[in-house]
Design a protein around this motif. Structure first.
Motif, mmCIF file in Angstrom:
data_model
loop_
_atom_site.group_PDB
_atom_site.id
_atom_site.type_symbol
_atom_site.label_atom_id
_atom_site.label_comp_id
_atom_site.label_asym_id
_atom_site.label_seq_id
_atom_site.Cartn_x
_atom_site.Cartn_y
_atom_site.Cartn_z
ATOM 1 N N PHE A 138 -0.883 -0.068 -11.128
ATOM 2 C CA PHE A 138 -1.215 -0.549 -12.473
ATOM 3 C C PHE A 138 -2.070 -1.812 -12.404
ATOM 4 O O PHE A 138 -3.130 -1.900 -13.040
ATOM 5 C CB PHE A 138 0.077 -0.826 -13.254
ATOM 6 N N ILE A 190 -3.512 2.071 -16.604
ATOM 7 C CA ILE A 190 -2.607 3.179 -16.929
ATOM 8 C C ILE A 190 -2.990 4.439 -16.161
ATOM 9 O O ILE A 190 -2.130 5.163 -15.654
ATOM 10 C CB ILE A 190 -2.608 3.436 -18.447
ATOM 11 N N TRP A 230 -1.987 4.122 -12.513
ATOM 12 C CA TRP A 230 -0.521 4.101 -12.430
ATOM 13 C C TRP A 230 0.051 5.504 -12.626
ATOM 14 O O TRP A 230 0.899 5.956 -11.848
ATOM 15 C CB TRP A 230 0.048 3.138 -13.462
#
Length: 253
Positions: free
Chosen positions: A149, A228, A231
């Protein structure tokens, strides 16, 4: 944002959303598929950082060309004002095909390729290097669940800043064509020539700073989006890897 809401309503913040959703889904799938196949096929052939840069550049180019018509549609829907030129995705595709032909779906594609190659190359190289660095941290206050992230967010900001002029030129070229004066910004200049001619015209008439118009909103969008994305991809690969280890493929027969 307040101006958009005042003049176009809350719905104005989501103009071009459906083409954008289709774009992100298909682009991300193609990009990460090509990237990870590249990584698997080139293991040990190159140092890790150059290998990540080249893989990111190649995967970005392939994904961009494969999904470019959706990117163009997203930009044109977002540029519409109260008098709508396109009322649906099907109608937009039919209108562009009738008035501009197949090449109309690829206006500005080469500036996009020029942009995406260094953009994704820098992003994957930086993200990979930072992720390795974070994984080596041995500190009780550092949560390794956020390695991808954090590294993805930083990589997204650095790469976006590096290629912002390409993005500005790409969007200017995308809204050329017969409907150029019908968008919400009716004073869009006409750019003759390709990428370099357009960039030169912008710099001469608006100053070099114009090539970085929209940088801060771009960073506000890119940082969380990249964070995002990396991640989620990292977690999905970890979960699928764990699942495959628990349930190996059965031998036939």
């Amino acid at each position: 944002m307040a101006l958009i809401v005042r003049e176009e309503g809350v719905k104005g913040l989501w103009k071009g959303n459906w083409p954008a959703e289709y774009l992100y889904l298909t682009y991300g799938a193609v990009q990460f598929l090509v990237y990870h196949e590249w990584q698997k096929s080139t293991t040990g052939l190159l140092p890790e950082t150059p290998r990540s840069f080249i893989g990111g550049a190649i995967s970005g180019c392939v994904a961009t060309f494969a999904t470019y018509p959706l990117d163009l549609l997203r930009t044109r829907f977002a540029m519409q004002g109260a008098s709508r030129i396109y009322t649906s995705l099907y109608g937009a595709c039919r209108e562009i095909h009738q008035t501009e032909g197949i090449p109309g779906f690829y206006r500005g594609v080469w500036p996009s390729i020029l942009q995406i190659a260094p953009y994704m190359g820098i992003m994957f190289a930086v993200q990979g290097k930072l992720s390795e660095t974070f994984e080596r941290i041995e500190n009780p206050y550092w949560n390794h669940a956020w390695d991808h992230f954090t590294s993805g967010g930083v990589a997204g900001m650095l790469s976006k800043t590096a290629v912002m002029p390409f993005d500005v030129v790409r969007k200017r070229l995308q809204v050329q064509g017969p409907s150029r004066k019908s968008y919400i910004l009716s004073d869009i200049p006409r750019y003759n020539g390709g990428f370099f001619a357009c960039a030169r015209q912008i710099a001469v008439h608006e100053g070099l700073g114009a090539l970085y118009k929209g940088l801060w909103p771009g960073l506000v969008k890119t940082a969380p989006s990249s964070a995002i994305t990396f991640w989620v991809v990292g977690e999905c690969r970890r979960m699928f890897g764990a699942y495959n280890e628990r349930t190996p493929l059965r031998q036939s027969g």
